[in-house]
Design an enzyme around this catalytic site. Structure first.
Site, PDB file in Angstrom:
ATOM      1  N   ASP A  88       0.828  -1.205   0.000  1.00  0.00           N
ATOM      2  CA  ASP A  88       0.000   0.000   0.000  1.00  0.00           C
ATOM      3  C   ASP A  88       0.868   1.263   0.000  1.00  0.00           C
ATOM      4  O   ASP A  88       2.069   1.221   0.301  1.00  0.00           O
ATOM      5  CB  ASP A  88      -0.925  -0.005   1.221  1.00  0.00           C
ATOM      6  N   ASP A 122     -10.848   1.709  -3.192  1.00  0.00           N
ATOM      7  CA  ASP A 122     -11.356   1.390  -1.856  1.00  0.00           C
ATOM      8  C   ASP A 122     -12.879   1.328  -1.841  1.00  0.00           C
ATOM      9  O   ASP A 122     -13.467   0.843  -0.870  1.00  0.00           O
ATOM     10  CB  ASP A 122     -10.890   2.448  -0.849  1.00  0.00           C
TER      11      ASP A 122
END
Length: 697
Positions: free
Chosen positions: A451, A519
């Site tokens: 990430d 997301d």
């Protein structure tokens, strides 16, 4: 294939359906000749004989015609190359030589004043219509350092048309990859990221058509940049109507690197594609090329994964993960992923980043016992990391506060309670390699979700003579670290994530196995995000999750498990809900959907993709075809007035063949499916279906 004609000063590169041609004049002016359908060397020579346009007051005949315009001389377009020394800025080149290496053409130029060598690289493979272009800039003299203010990978020149339409993918967090098309007007349209990563706001891709292209018909020109840091693509329509596209690393002209004598810079690849088969034909060509030439191990199926984040957030424990793993395995999941909070003192987003060792209270014996149990359940084991970041509340920051990007005397900006490590530093690179290599050796880990959850803000490097270089060298170091880890741990797959879709480009895709698309896991929102994503990238890398209803991440929308699964089955299927809260009926239904996905996975992940209907409020659908197998995923957002949704006209089938559904045994004629279409049977609101067909006879 490369053909050299015209006394070796005209070159034609050709793929299956298209050609690209350029010509070097007697004055060493490198002119673009052709980009479009296949032509011969004789055709290119005829174009070269036409020469430059006649003089027009206050205009340069070179503008809009040069293959790679530089700063300096009789040019007024945006330059692709801008260099300076303390005394001189700009470039005046002479041709040095041309060479070929298989399917790569190299044209080398020099600038005696700067001691500069510039090599333009063009590569077009026999099995693809994608042209890969990049440049190498070298300091070949013994004078002062050469500062690269800008060194774009390529400039693309389009043929003259009455009007052009620009397609781009824009967005923001939780709304990435949204497609918009608009007329191109005179002047300059600039897409960029000045954030240190690719960015949620724009994917580094543009497409242009002459205003009449559809999904399956018409000329489309596309360009995609392979760079995972700050970038810029400029689309210019010049006063005479000519259109040029230039792009590369860096969002402005403030400087990339300084080259000492003997040093060089190689730009990222800026790839281009021409298609005569509309936007769908262009995207399928992009997908095929990426699966063949960009994505590692692309022929392998990506597994169905479960990620524990939405079930646990930061409240994580080994026993809790074991319980989730047992439920995931019973559902048919193939890869179990422990997300954030397994390491350091990570009890919230305020601490722990940088300390990549298991939390002893949560995993007293490390990750191996859990990983072993996950393997015993028949699944692979994965973890989440964010190596480029650090929390101020961490052992790493307390030991090395100088390792973060910062300006002396200025406040160190924290976003998401974290700072950005200066990965351009050799000591930071060494630390991350040691930490991650040790981690991947400590337990049987099969997958890493990598990430990157904040942008550059204080991109300073105290004590460094040319701190600007960290913008480029951070990304180079990221690439090198990923490549080193992949070489040392060849069984580990990597997913690129950046707060969702903040780092998706050809550069990161050449070093990872899939990307986290957004997301936003709301299944309705995801249809538009996925529709835009597939304009350039294939379903094989598009990770998508089934999460809880109502949607807890964003909007609280209720949706059926059917709708959620069919939405996520359009790419690489994952599950991210709290399985301990799912009913037995939901778990049983989910098991059936996972089983169905495994049956269609080879077609979805490796087949040709056709966008049958865009997600614009009613019926939308996507088709995948591979060999004799066809899969259609269809969604109905809302039914109105009790009317039947329109039939779906399929594409890419043999009109003379028959196709049978293995689920209903019904036989359909290919010509009927292509011309009249297929009924979906969808009704009401938020309905979805999977239709399988197999060619017979």
């Amino acid at each position: 294939m490369i053909e050299s004609v015209g006394k070796g000063r005209t070159w034609v590169l050709s793929g299956p359906t298209s050609s690209y041609a350029l010509h070097l004049t007697d004055d060493d002016e490198l002119l673009h000749l052709h980009w479009g359908p296949r032509i011969s060397g004789a055709d290119a020579e005829a174009l070269a004989e036409q020469g430059l346009p006649p003089y027009w007051p206050f205009e340069s005949p070179l503008d809009g015609h040069e293959e790679y315009p530089v700063e300096g001389g009789p040019r007024f377009v945006r330059p692709s190359l801008s260099v300076r020394t303390p005394q001189v800025r700009g470039t005046e080149w002479v041709f040095a030589d041309a060479s070929e290496d298989g399917d790569e053409l190299r044209l080398r130029f020099t600038d005696a004043v700067h001691g500069l060598g510039l090599t333009l690289h063009h590569r077009m493979r026999d099995d693809a219509d994608v042209i890969e272009r990049w440049v190498t800039v070298a300091h070949e003299g013994d004078g002062p350092d050469l500062e690269l203010l800008r060194a774009d990978a390529a400039t693309w020149t389009l043929p003259q048309r009455d009007a052009w339409r620009l397609s781009q993918l824009h967005g923001r967090w939780a709304a990435e990859s949204l497609l918009v098309r608009s007329p191109l007007t005179y002047g300059e349209k600039v897409l960029s990221s000045r954030r240190g990563h690719t960015g949620h706001q724009h994917l580094p891709w543009v497409a242009l058509d002459a205003g009449g292209a559809t999904e399956e018909q018409g000329e489309v020109y596309g360009c995609a940049l392979g760079w995972s840091g700050s970038w810029r693509i400029s689309v210019q329509q010049l006063p005479d109507g000519s259109v040029q596209i230039t792009g590369g690393a860096g969002y402005d002209d403030s400087g990339l690197l300084k080259l000492a004598p003997g040093q060089s810079y190689t730009s990222p690849v800026f790839a281009g594609l021409w298609s005569a088969e509309g936007f769908g034909g262009a995207s399928r060509a992009w997908h095929t090329w990426q699966r063949a030439r960009v994505i590692p191990d692309a022929a392998a199926d990506r597994p169905v994964l479960y990620n524990s984040w939405e079930a646990t957030n930061f409240d994580i424990s080994e026993d809790q993960q074991r319980a989730l793993a047992r439920r995931a395995a019973d559902m048919g999941v193939e890869l179990f992923v422990v997300d954030d909070a397994w390491f350091g003192q990570r009890t919230s987003d305020r601490a722990g980043l940088g300390d990549w060792t298991p939390n002893p209270d949560r995993f007293p014996n490390g990750l191996r016992p859990l990983a072993d149990e996950v393997h015993d359940l028949g699944m692979q084991f994965g973890i989440w990391v964010e190596p480029e970041m650090v929390n101020a509340d961490s052992g790493l920051y307390r030991a090395h506060p100088d390792w973060v990007q910062h300006h002396p005397g200025r406040t160190r900006t924290e976003l998401r309670n974290q700072l950005v490590l200066n990965l351009a530093r050799q000591d930071v690179q060494g630390y991350l390699w040691e930490q991650l290599d040790t981690l991947l050796t400590s337990a049987p880990i099969d997958y890493v979700k990598w990430d990157f959850n904040r942008c550059f803000t204080d991109a300073g490097w105290p004590g460094e003579d040319y701190p600007q270089r960290l913008w480029v060298e951070h990304v180079d170091a990221l690439y090198a670290l990923l490549e080193r880890l992949r070489a040392a741990h060849p069984g580990v797959a990597f997913e690129s994530c950046s707060g969702g879709g903040g780092r998706i480009d050809l550069g990161i895709l050449s070093r990872t196995d899939q990307v986290w698309t957004s997301d936003n896991t709301d299944p309705l929102d995801r249809l538009a995000i996925q529709d835009g994503f597939t304009q350039i990238h294939p379903a094989r890398v598009m990770a998508a999750w089934v999460t809880d209803s109502p949607n807890v991440q964003l909007n609280g929308r209720f949706s059926s498990l059917r709708f959620r699964f069919v939405s996520a089955m359009a790419g690489v299927l994952g599950v991210g809900g709290d399985l301990t809260e799912w009913t037995e009926e939901e778990l049983t239904e989910a098991r059936d959907w996972v089983e169905l996905y495994k049956k269609i996975r080879p077609v979805v992940q490796h087949g040709d993709l056709y966008r049958l209907r865009a997600p614009e409020g009613g019926l939308s659908a996507v088709q995948y075809t591979r060999g004799d197998e066809t899969v259609v995923l269809a969604w109905l957002q809302a039914q109105h007035y009790g009317e039947q949704p329109p039939r779906l006209r399929l594409r890419g089938l043999d009109p003379a063949a028959a196709y049978q559904s293995p689920d209903t045994a019904q036989v359909h004629r290919g010509s009927v499916l292509l011309h009249h279409g297929l009924r979906t049977g969808l009704t009401g609101d938020m309905d979805a279906t999977v239709i399988r067909l197999r060619r017979i006879g």
